[in-house]
Scaffold this active site. Structure first.
Site, PDB file in Angstrom:
ATOM      1  NE  ARG A  74     -77.583   3.274 -96.136  1.00 22.86           N
ATOM      2  CZ  ARG A  74     -78.014   2.770 -96.541  1.00 22.86           C
ATOM      3  NH1 ARG A  74     -79.527   2.184 -96.792  1.00 22.86           N
ATOM      4  NH2 ARG A  74     -76.974   0.893 -96.724  1.00 22.86           N
ATOM      5  N   GLY A 129     -85.347  -7.317 -91.372  1.00 19.29           N
ATOM      6  CA  GLY A 129     -84.429  -7.522 -90.217  1.00 19.29           C
ATOM      7  C   GLY A 129     -85.807  -6.994 -88.874  1.00 19.29           C
ATOM      8  CB  ILE A 130     -86.778  -3.548 -88.498  1.00 18.50           C
ATOM      9  CG1 ILE A 130     -85.160  -3.290 -87.863  1.00 18.50           C
ATOM     10  CG2 ILE A 130     -87.756  -2.840 -86.889  1.00 18.50           C
ATOM     11  CD1 ILE A 130     -84.753  -1.792 -88.050  1.00 18.50           C
ATOM     12  CG  HIS A 176     -86.656  -3.849 -97.110  1.00 11.28           C
ATOM     13  ND1 HIS A 176     -86.954  -5.781 -97.992  1.00 11.28           N
ATOM     14  CD2 HIS A 176     -85.928  -3.763 -96.768  1.00 11.28           C
ATOM     15  CE1 HIS A 176     -85.372  -5.688 -97.754  1.00 11.28           C
ATOM     16  NE2 HIS A 176     -84.706  -4.423 -96.925  1.00 11.28           N
ATOM     17  NE  ARG A 223     -78.934  -5.831-102.850  1.00  9.25           N
ATOM     18  CZ  ARG A 223     -78.203  -5.259-101.925  1.00  9.25           C
ATOM     19  NH1 ARG A 223     -77.289  -5.260-101.386  1.00  9.25           N
ATOM     20  NH2 ARG A 223     -79.551  -4.110-101.993  1.00  9.25           N
ATOM     21  CD  GLU A 278     -87.511 -10.885 -92.790  1.00 11.30           C
ATOM     22  OE1 GLU A 278     -88.446 -11.684 -92.068  1.00 11.30           O
ATOM     23  OE2 GLU A 278     -88.249 -10.213 -94.003  1.00 11.30           O
ATOM     24  N   GLY A 328     -81.097  -1.332 -93.722  1.00 10.94           N
ATOM     25  CA  GLY A 328     -81.755  -0.044 -94.468  1.00 10.94           C
ATOM     26  C   GLY A 328     -83.205  -0.587 -94.702  1.00 10.94           C
ATOM     27  CD  GLU A 375     -83.556  -8.350-101.017  1.00  7.87           C
ATOM     28  OE1 GLU A 375     -82.745  -8.537 -99.113  1.00  7.87           O
ATOM     29  OE2 GLU A 375     -83.145  -6.707-101.382  1.00  7.87           O
ATOM     30  CG  HIS A 412     -84.124  -2.578 -99.800  1.00 12.11           C
ATOM     31  ND1 HIS A 412     -84.622  -1.509 -98.774  1.00 12.11           N
ATOM     32  CD2 HIS A 412     -82.935  -2.609 -99.608  1.00 12.11           C
ATOM     33  CE1 HIS A 412     -84.000  -1.083 -98.078  1.00 12.11           C
ATOM     34  NE2 HIS A 412     -82.511  -2.149 -98.378  1.00 12.11           N
ATOM     35  CG  ASN A 439     -75.386  -8.771-102.149  1.00 15.07           C
ATOM     36  OD1 ASN A 439     -74.830  -8.470-102.743  1.00 15.07           O
ATOM     37  ND2 ASN A 439     -76.003  -8.499-100.704  1.00 15.07           N
TER      38      ASN A 439
HETATM   39  P1  AMP Z   1     -81.450  -6.748 -91.920  1.00 12.72           P
HETATM   40  O1  AMP Z   1     -80.468  -5.324 -92.493  1.00 12.72           O
HETATM   41  O2  AMP Z   1     -82.792  -6.681 -93.204  1.00 12.72           O
HETATM   42  O3  AMP Z   1     -80.986  -7.677 -92.201  1.00 12.72           O
HETATM   43  O4  AMP Z   1     -82.353  -6.431 -90.537  1.00 12.72           O
HETATM   44  C1  AMP Z   1     -81.094  -6.241 -89.610  1.00 12.72           C
HETATM   45  C2  AMP Z   1     -81.164  -5.545 -88.487  1.00 12.72           C
HETATM   46  O5  AMP Z   1     -82.928  -5.512 -88.111  1.00 12.72           O
HETATM   47  C3  AMP Z   1     -81.067  -5.566 -87.201  1.00 12.72           C
HETATM   48  O6  AMP Z   1     -79.519  -4.277 -87.017  1.00 12.72           O
HETATM   49  C4  AMP Z   1     -81.692  -4.823 -85.677  1.00 12.72           C
HETATM   50  O7  AMP Z   1     -82.436  -3.586 -86.194  1.00 12.72           O
HETATM   51  C5  AMP Z   1     -83.192  -5.615 -86.661  1.00 12.72           C
HETATM   52  N1  AMP Z   1     -82.842  -6.874 -86.379  1.00 12.72           N
HETATM   53  C6  AMP Z   1     -82.314  -8.121 -86.983  1.00 12.72           C
HETATM   54  N2  AMP Z   1     -83.342  -8.688 -85.831  1.00 12.72           N
HETATM   55  C7  AMP Z   1     -84.213  -8.568 -85.321  1.00 12.72           C
HETATM   56  C8  AMP Z   1     -84.779  -8.759 -83.327  1.00 12.72           C
HETATM   57  N3  AMP Z   1     -84.615 -10.247 -83.609  1.00 12.72           N
HETATM   58  N4  AMP Z   1     -85.248  -8.203 -82.986  1.00 12.72           N
HETATM   59  C9  AMP Z   1     -85.870  -7.045 -83.461  1.00 12.72           C
HETATM   60  N5  AMP Z   1     -84.706  -6.301 -84.060  1.00 12.72           N
HETATM   61  C10 AMP Z   1     -83.821  -7.426 -84.889  1.00 12.72           C
END
Ligand code: AMP
Length: 400
Positions: free
Chosen positions: A239, A329-330, A206, A90, A332, A210, A385, A179, A8
């Site tokens: 965003r 991230g959020i 997702h 990607r 999960e 983002g 991904e 995504h 990526n």
């Molecule tokens: P991603 O772009 O999918 O890697 O998601 C990153 C975002 O997920 C971070 O900016 C946080 O807002 C959220 N995030 C990641 N880990 C946690 C966690 N343990 N608890 C709450 N939010 C999280």
């Protein structure tokens, strides 16, 4: 057994994951970050071992790829580069050209290049990454895996914007989504949770820095929340998500800033960060909200409502729903945000959340977070991904 690299490439970074296929075993992963800087970072983590991180000058992507290939040998991850049988890249924007992955050739490269105006931050960087691998490993096939491909099954009434038709004809202005590789992965994993004889209607959320939602019927995308670019849809880390087009000219007039500056603010200074003034990271927002920070509280409420609104929209679009999936991230990791989102739609959709399961299904765990009384099961599925990229490389390159 073949080693397949999933890549990526961003404007100043190159993330990679090396898989043993078809076992789908991760052999190593890492990143070259701050490419173009004297104090760039190169980090590689062989599976089951400590991460090895170096701070050094990485002038461009070609050097980053050289460092990666050298590190694979030095760390004993491969004994010869011939072990790498394919590289998957990607690609954020495939426009209307690509509804599935393709082996790179001159034509594919040109089409991706022609789409740079639609994804100026991404497609150019992806091509730089591709060319670096092509030159470093001339005997290895490269595969383009598009974020937009999964969304190509949308109908015109879902992907068209109601602006003058000539803008679609002349400039390809329409919704493409993003995504898609993640939503496809989630829709495949969702099969295990769908009851036999169900209508296979899935709403996939997702939500990371983002965020996008996708309405999926019979494994195919029928609607998705991101648009011409990833700026549209739900509110995100930085965003705006959906916003009245009039806000742009109004702000240009009122602030004296140009459209490009406001556009950058919509992409990088808005969302959770813009509203809270605290951070784009939900962990910081959650903490600030719990300490009574009014703007952080507003940011959490807005985020939850925007996601719930799309869940409601897609419930109608699909004529019902058989499964809601949370990921990224959020989705999960944040039981707090999942709870807030689901509270907004539980009455209308008859959702019943198991708070204990919601609390423990974090950090890479997969599973149901709803009770058996819930009219729609709600599940958390960690996305992947990269494995999708590696699978597409294997299916197209057919390594021996
Ligand atoms: P991603 O772009 O999918 O890697 O998601 C990153 C975002 O997920 C971070 O900016 C946080 O807002 C959220 N995030 C990641 N880990 C946690 C966690 N343990 N608890 C709450 N939010 C999280």
């Amino acid at each position: 057994m073949s080693k397949i690299m999933a890549v990526n490439a961003g404007s100043s970074s190159l993330k990679f994951k090396l898989f043993e296929m078809p076992e789908e075993k991760v052999i190593c992963s890492g990143i070259a970050d701050r490419i173009g800087h004297e104090d760039a970072i190169f980090a590689i983590k062989p599976a089951g071992k400590e991460k090895n991180e170096t701070i050094c000058s990485i002038p461009d992507h070609a050097v980053a790829v050289e460092m990666l290939l050298e590190a694979l040998i030095d760390e004993g991850i491969v004994s010869s580069l011939d072990e790498i049988k394919g590289v998957g890249h990607r690609i954020v924007q495939g426009g209307a050209y690509f509804s599935h992955s393709e082996i790179f050739d001159k034509k594919v490269e040109e089409k991706i290049e022609s789409l740079i105006p639609l994804a100026p931050l991404h497609n150019g960087a992806h091509l730089i990454g591709y060319r670096a691998f092509r030159d470093a490993l001339p005997n290895v096939k490269n595969v383009a895996v598009f974020d937009t491909a999964f969304h190509q099954t949308m109908e015109p009434e879902d992907y068209m914007y109601a602006c003058p038709y000539e803008y679609y004809e002349k400039y390809a202005v329409r919704r493409y989504g993003a995504h898609g590789t993640s939503h496809l992965y989630l829709s495949q994993k969702a099969e295990a949770y769908l009851k036999e004889g169900s209508k296979r209607r899935v709403i996939s959320c997702h939500i990371g820095s983002g965020a996008s939602l996708c309405a999926i019927k019979d494994g195919k995308c029928v609607a998705t929340s991101m648009g011409l670019t990833p700026l549209a849809g739900v509110m995100m880390g930085t965003r705006t998500g959906d916003i009245d087009g009039s806000v742009m000219p109004y702000l240009v007039k009122q602030t004296g800033k140009d459209a490009e500056t406001i556009y950058q603010e919509f992409n990088k200074k808005s969302g959770l960060l813009g509203i809270s003034g605290v951070s784009n990271d939900t962990r910081d927002i959650e903490k600030a909200a719990s300490e009574g920070n009014e703007r952080a509280i507003l940011a959490t409420k807005m985020f939850a409502r925007r996601v719930a609104d799309y869940i409601g929209q897609y419930f109608v679009r699909l004529g019902g729903c058989d499964l809601i999936v949370f990921s990224a991230g959020i989705g999960e990791n944040s039981e707090y945000f999942r709870k807030k989102i689901l509270e907004q739609c539980s009455e209308a959709l008859g959702l019943v959340i198991d708070q204990e399961l919601n609390n423990v299904t974090i950090k890479g765990k997969e599973g149901l977070i709803s009770t058996s009384e819930s009219k729609i099961p709600v599940v958390v599925i960690p996305t992947d991904e990269e494995v999708m990229i590696a699978r597409d490389v294997v299916s197209l390159v057919k390594p021996k």
